[in-house]
Design an enzyme around this catalytic site. Sequence first.
Site, PDB file in Angstrom:
ATOM      1  N   HIS A 169      15.069 -17.447  43.558  1.00  0.00           N
ATOM      2  CA  HIS A 169      13.866 -17.946  43.756  1.00  0.00           C
ATOM      3  C   HIS A 169      13.987 -19.274  42.927  1.00  0.00           C
ATOM      4  O   HIS A 169      14.289 -19.124  41.787  1.00  0.00           O
ATOM      5  CB  HIS A 169      12.526 -17.355  44.005  1.00  0.00           C
ATOM      6  CG  HIS A 169      11.562 -18.118  44.368  1.00  0.00           C
ATOM      7  ND1 HIS A 169      10.781 -19.231  44.051  1.00  0.00           N
ATOM      8  CD2 HIS A 169      10.803 -17.808  45.577  1.00  0.00           C
ATOM      9  CE1 HIS A 169       9.802 -19.406  44.484  1.00  0.00           C
ATOM     10  NE2 HIS A 169       9.770 -18.636  45.660  1.00  0.00           N
ATOM     11  N   ASP A 195      12.214 -11.248  37.356  1.00  0.00           N
ATOM     12  CA  ASP A 195      11.101 -11.563  38.531  1.00  0.00           C
ATOM     13  C   ASP A 195      10.782 -10.549  39.327  1.00  0.00           C
ATOM     14  O   ASP A 195      11.594 -10.235  40.239  1.00  0.00           O
ATOM     15  CB  ASP A 195      11.912 -12.918  39.000  1.00  0.00           C
ATOM     16  CG  ASP A 195      11.094 -13.613  40.149  1.00  0.00           C
ATOM     17  OD1 ASP A 195      10.058 -12.952  40.710  1.00  0.00           O
ATOM     18  OD2 ASP A 195      11.334 -14.500  40.738  1.00  0.00           O
ATOM     19  N   GLN A 219       8.792  -9.885  44.173  1.00  0.00           N
ATOM     20  CA  GLN A 219       8.771  -9.374  45.412  1.00  0.00           C
ATOM     21  C   GLN A 219       8.924  -7.863  45.566  1.00  0.00           C
ATOM     22  O   GLN A 219       9.016  -6.984  46.460  1.00  0.00           O
ATOM     23  CB  GLN A 219      10.288  -9.764  46.412  1.00  0.00           C
ATOM     24  CG  GLN A 219       9.942 -11.164  46.692  1.00  0.00           C
ATOM     25  CD  GLN A 219       9.134 -11.477  47.756  1.00  0.00           C
ATOM     26  OE1 GLN A 219       8.834 -10.720  48.619  1.00  0.00           O
ATOM     27  NE2 GLN A 219       8.708 -12.938  47.788  1.00  0.00           N
ATOM     28  N   LYS A 221       0.830 -11.997  46.077  1.00  0.00           N
ATOM     29  CA  LYS A 221       1.872 -11.082  46.630  1.00  0.00           C
ATOM     30  C   LYS A 221       1.772  -9.597  46.651  1.00  0.00           C
ATOM     31  O   LYS A 221       2.256  -8.970  47.338  1.00  0.00           O
ATOM     32  CB  LYS A 221       3.417 -11.460  46.114  1.00  0.00           C
ATOM     33  CG  LYS A 221       3.533 -12.954  46.348  1.00  0.00           C
ATOM     34  CD  LYS A 221       4.874 -13.322  46.195  1.00  0.00           C
ATOM     35  CE  LYS A 221       5.323 -14.670  46.867  1.00  0.00           C
ATOM     36  NZ  LYS A 221       6.471 -15.250  46.212  1.00  0.00           N
ATOM     37  N   CYS A 271      12.455 -21.619  49.248  1.00  0.00           N
ATOM     38  CA  CYS A 271      12.550 -21.715  47.875  1.00  0.00           C
ATOM     39  C   CYS A 271      13.890 -21.069  47.148  1.00  0.00           C
ATOM     40  O   CYS A 271      14.004 -20.497  46.028  1.00  0.00           O
ATOM     41  CB  CYS A 271      11.625 -21.400  46.994  1.00  0.00           C
ATOM     42  SG  CYS A 271      10.048 -22.121  47.468  1.00  0.00           S
TER      43      CYS A 271
HETATM   44  C1  LIG Z   1       6.873 -16.141  45.755  1.00  0.00           C
HETATM   45  C2  LIG Z   1       8.265 -15.785  44.495  1.00  0.00           C
HETATM   46  C3  LIG Z   1       8.098 -16.642  43.150  1.00  0.00           C
HETATM   47  C4  LIG Z   1       7.003 -17.527  42.891  1.00  0.00           C
HETATM   48  O1  LIG Z   1       5.611 -16.752  42.730  1.00  0.00           O
HETATM   49  P1  LIG Z   1       4.419 -17.747  42.846  1.00  0.00           P
HETATM   50  O2  LIG Z   1       3.272 -16.838  43.041  1.00  0.00           O
HETATM   51  O3  LIG Z   1       4.611 -18.950  43.545  1.00  0.00           O
HETATM   52  O4  LIG Z   1       4.503 -18.401  41.145  1.00  0.00           O
HETATM   53  C5  LIG Z   1       9.196 -16.448  42.309  1.00  0.00           C
HETATM   54  N1  LIG Z   1      10.049 -15.272  42.950  1.00  0.00           N
HETATM   55  C6  LIG Z   1      10.085 -14.953  43.895  1.00  0.00           C
HETATM   56  C7  LIG Z   1      11.113 -13.832  44.113  1.00  0.00           C
HETATM   57  C8  LIG Z   1       9.141 -14.888  45.070  1.00  0.00           C
HETATM   58  O5  LIG Z   1       9.454 -14.335  46.045  1.00  0.00           O
END
Ligand SMILES: *Cc1c(COP(=O)(O)O)cnc(C)c1O
Length: 421
Positions: A137, A214, A217, A240, A378
């Site tokens: 992302h 990260d 997800q 999320k 993104c």
């Molecule tokens: C949504 C997302 C982000 C960013 O998260 P934010 O809540 O917008 O800071 C980063 N990495 C992944 C894989 C995402 O799906």
Amino acid sequence: MPAGGTLAPSDAVITPLDEIRVRADFPILERSIRGKRLAYLDSAASAQKPMTVIESMREYYAEHHSNVHRGVHLLSEEATTAFEGARDTARRFLNASLAEEIIFTSGTTAGVNLVAQSWGRSNLGPGDEVVVTTFEHHSNLVPWQVATQQAGASLRVVPLDSHGALDLGEYERLLGPRTRLVAVSHASNVLGTVAPIAEMTAMAHQVGALVFVDGAQAAPHFPIDLQALDCDFYALSGHKLYGPTGIGVLYGRAELLSQMTPWQTGGGMIQRVEFEGSTWAPPPARFEAGTPPIAEAVGFAAAMDYLSRIGFQAISDHEQTLLTYLTEQLETVPGITIFGTAPGKIGVVSFGLDGVHPHDVATVVDTHGVAVRAGHHCAQPLMRHLGVSATLRASLGLYNTRADVDQLVVALGDARRRLGA
Ligand SMILES: *Cc1c(COP(=O)(O)O)cnc(C)c1O
């Protein structure tokens, strides 16, 4: 359960997810959209909130709010207890060993920027390398791009195989004495691929590199055991994970955080301030300058408690069964291409329809009450790798049912007719 998931002992007794009860927990699902039943298939962009999250924040504001940490009066004590209690809920939820390793941020993006700048400034130099993957992302890519450019370091990119899984042979070849850090998504927001974090971390540590994960997800779909993964940093977003916007967690290994300098400075993060200079509070306060998102932390803790009560075994079983159904049903739509078929993927399905633009399809589908996302998600470098400018994406949460999938498939049929595909 997707690869990377482990079961906490409390999940040992499993009751299957009760669809009707779970759906009733989410008031927004009762809304009608353009006169139709809402089929919300966009949880990967942001999940809906159960009543317990909404109510916990209302109650916090109605009965307990004040600023945290510096007050001696009762309300400040209550707010501090609630905020620090949320930190401990996050520690347990992620199985970190120490509450000091849990930093509250505004979300995943803020967590990446914090480490890329704070750790990056003192640990990246000319000739150094940061390894990222093809499916990152922008949030876990651009901050590393900036940090490596500032340091005269460079980015290396792990390629994907034809299913959208990471090529671990190539990953191993990219690792070397110049690798300082590996930045990888635990699960791809476009392909649904789950990265084998424990294995990748062990390989990175062999060459002395750190690992930043990260988890935006991954955390909504399977349990995260930070001690088992052994990664050095892990970031996620409350919104999320069925919690509020404006809050996230950055986990950092205690010995790393204690050596890092602050990213943002101001109130709440100092030990002693003089006009000539200042010293820093220990973590996590060092990385939480200013008034933190207190009500959001309370709501986030309520979301984590809610998920723990249902149990990830039940959530994962439900979503995986539905993912199979969704995939089978989409394959019946003429002219469809599905991007991302790696085994063990999470409930995120990106696809295209021959001859029509994803945005046009999403617009028609919306008239059926179906919320899906269309765009680059993104992940522009990944779109380039796939040879498309955009995809449609249907993503599953614990409240989705076969009825949502059926509604999507009917809507896609209508989109094909109306758009002449
Ligand atoms: C949504 C997302 C982000 C960013 O998260 P934010 O809540 O917008 O800071 C980063 N990495 C992944 C894989 C995402 O799906």
